[in-house]
Design a protein around this motif. Structure first.
Motif, short mmCIF file in Angstrom:
data_model
loop_
_atom_site.label_atom_id
_atom_site.label_comp_id
_atom_site.label_asym_id
_atom_site.label_seq_id
_atom_site.Cartn_x
_atom_site.Cartn_y
_atom_site.Cartn_z
N THR A 149 -36.69 38.79 71.11
CA THR A 149 -37.37 37.65 70.91
C THR A 149 -37.63 35.93 71.39
O THR A 149 -36.89 36.03 69.81
N LEU A 150 -37.52 36.17 72.27
CA LEU A 150 -36.24 34.59 72.09
C LEU A 150 -38.10 33.19 72.56
O LEU A 150 -38.58 33.91 72.16
N CYS A 151 -37.47 32.18 71.25
CA CYS A 151 -38.50 31.54 72.01
C CYS A 151 -38.94 30.66 72.88
O CYS A 151 -38.13 30.54 73.36
N GLY A 152 -40.22 30.02 73.03
CA GLY A 152 -40.51 29.59 74.17
C GLY A 152 -40.51 27.56 74.65
O GLY A 152 -39.51 27.91 73.36
N ASP A 153 -40.30 27.06 75.28
CA ASP A 153 -40.36 25.89 75.80
C ASP A 153 -40.80 24.91 74.90
O ASP A 153 -42.00 25.30 73.71
N ILE A 197 -40.05 15.46 75.97
CA ILE A 197 -39.20 15.75 76.02
C ILE A 197 -39.27 16.87 76.35
O ILE A 197 -39.43 17.02 74.70
N LEU A 198 -39.43 18.21 77.85
CA LEU A 198 -39.25 19.03 77.08
C LEU A 198 -38.59 20.10 77.17
O LEU A 198 -37.09 19.58 78.09
N PHE A 199 -37.64 21.22 76.02
CA PHE A 199 -36.56 22.02 76.41
C PHE A 199 -36.84 23.06 76.51
O PHE A 199 -37.57 23.31 76.43
N ASP A 200 -36.15 23.75 77.08
CA ASP A 200 -35.69 25.01 77.53
C ASP A 200 -35.37 25.99 75.96
O ASP A 200 -34.71 25.23 75.34
N GLY A 201 -36.41 26.76 75.59
CA GLY A 201 -36.51 27.60 74.63
C GLY A 201 -35.46 28.37 74.26
O GLY A 201 -35.21 28.44 73.10
N GLN A 202 -34.85 28.66 75.76
CA GLN A 202 -33.58 29.96 75.52
C GLN A 202 -32.21 29.16 75.25
O GLN A 202 -31.19 29.24 74.74
N THR A 203 -31.92 28.00 76.68
CA THR A 203 -30.55 26.97 76.30
C THR A 203 -31.13 26.01 75.08
O THR A 203 -30.25 25.17 75.62
N HIS A 204 -32.22 25.72 75.20
CA HIS A 204 -33.00 24.35 74.36
C HIS A 204 -31.24 23.09 75.54
O HIS A 204 -31.43 22.09 74.85
N LYS A 205 -31.43 23.35 76.30
CA LYS A 205 -31.13 22.14 77.28
C LYS A 205 -32.16 21.48 78.02
O LYS A 205 -33.84 22.10 77.52
N ILE A 206 -32.66 19.86 78.36
CA ILE A 206 -33.71 19.19 78.65
C ILE A 206 -33.81 19.99 80.11
O ILE A 206 -33.65 20.27 81.12
N LYS A 207 -36.10 20.27 80.58
CA LYS A 207 -35.97 20.90 81.50
C LYS A 207 -36.87 19.27 81.93
O LYS A 207 -36.98 19.15 83.53
N LYS A 208 -37.26 18.87 80.92
CA LYS A 208 -38.18 17.62 81.68
C LYS A 208 -38.33 16.52 81.17
O LYS A 208 -38.09 16.67 79.70
N PHE A 209 -38.60 15.08 81.50
CA PHE A 209 -38.84 13.96 80.81
C PHE A 209 -40.36 13.86 81.06
O PHE A 209 -40.65 13.52 82.54
N VAL A 210 -41.08 13.32 80.43
CA VAL A 210 -42.37 12.56 80.15
C VAL A 210 -42.14 10.84 80.52
O VAL A 210 -42.69 11.54 78.64
N LEU A 211 -42.58 10.75 81.04
CA LEU A 211 -43.09 9.12 80.21
C LEU A 211 -44.17 8.22 80.50
O LEU A 211 -44.73 8.35 81.67
N HIS A 212 -44.72 7.73 79.70
CA HIS A 212 -45.27 7.37 79.20
C HIS A 212 -45.95 5.74 79.55
O HIS A 212 -45.43 5.09 78.68
N THR A 213 -46.87 4.93 80.18
CA THR A 213 -47.18 3.57 80.32
C THR A 213 -47.85 3.17 79.54
O THR A 213 -48.25 1.96 79.97
N ASN A 214 -48.75 4.00 78.99
CA ASN A 214 -49.51 3.23 77.63
C ASN A 214 -50.81 2.59 77.95
O ASN A 214 -50.91 1.42 77.69
N TYR A 215 -51.63 2.85 79.92
CA TYR A 215 -52.63 1.57 80.23
C TYR A 215 -53.91 2.29 79.32
O TYR A 215 -54.21 3.20 79.46
N PRO A 216 -55.39 1.60 79.98
CA PRO A 216 -56.40 1.48 78.90
C PRO A 216 -56.86 2.70 79.94
O PRO A 216 -56.90 1.73 81.35
N GLY A 217 -57.60 2.82 79.71
CA GLY A 217 -58.33 4.02 80.26
C GLY A 217 -57.67 5.03 81.07
O GLY A 217 -58.40 6.42 81.24
N HIS A 218 -56.38 5.92 80.27
CA HIS A 218 -56.42 7.14 80.26
C HIS A 218 -56.70 7.75 78.91
O HIS A 218 -56.96 7.15 77.49
#
Length: 144
Positions: free
Chosen positions: A14-18, A30-51
């Motif tokens: 059993t391998l680890c999850g993302d 940064i989201l990494f693939d749990g099996q290959t440890h390669k980057i799958k996604k970047f999430v960029l935050h704007t930090n606006y009030p109201g979120h």
């Protein structure tokens, strides 16, 4: 404990999850693939009030330069006409990238969220989470 004993019925293969690396001081996940440890996604935050994530992250000062389908970059003298930044409003994004259709509604796990729901719009390899006031809350970059 039963889960650590030699008689554990789960296979040892059993391998680890993302998994995410969260950089709160950079406004980035940064989201990494749990099996290959390669980057799958970047999430960029704007930090606006109201979120819902306001003040959990610093603002990520990103610049996304947009290119046409021929692969060449649109770039004007100011460098900002066809660039998307944390201060770009949703209407400007639609002018740059075109209309993408209907949004998915995101409730952040609770219907009693005081900030209300947000809207997620998708384009190839990028998703924009937009607040009701038209500001971008997050940008997710991924490879389809």
């Amino acid at each position: 404990m039963g889960i650590h004993s030699a008689s554990d019925p789960r296979p040892r293969t059993t391998l680890c999850g993302d998994y995410f690396y969260n950089y709160f001081s950079r406004g980035l996940d940064i989201l990494f693939d749990g099996q290959t440890h390669k980057i799958k996604k970047f999430v960029l935050h704007t930090n606006y009030p109201g979120h819902a994530d306001f003040n959990s992250y610093m603002k990520c000062n990103f610049i996304i330069y947009c290119c046409n389908f021929g692969g060449s970059f649109h770039n004007d003298v100011n460098g900002s006409k066809n660039a998307i930044t944390p201060s770009t409003k949703w209407e400007q994004v639609k002018e740059i990238l075109g209309d993408c259709g209907r949004a998915a509604i995101q409730t952040h796990g609770s219907t009693s969220n005081p900030f209300g729901s947000t809207f997620v719009y998708g384009y190839p390899n990028v998703a924009f989470e937009v607040m009701k006031n038209g500001y971008i809350a997050t940008v997710t970059l991924f490879q389809s």
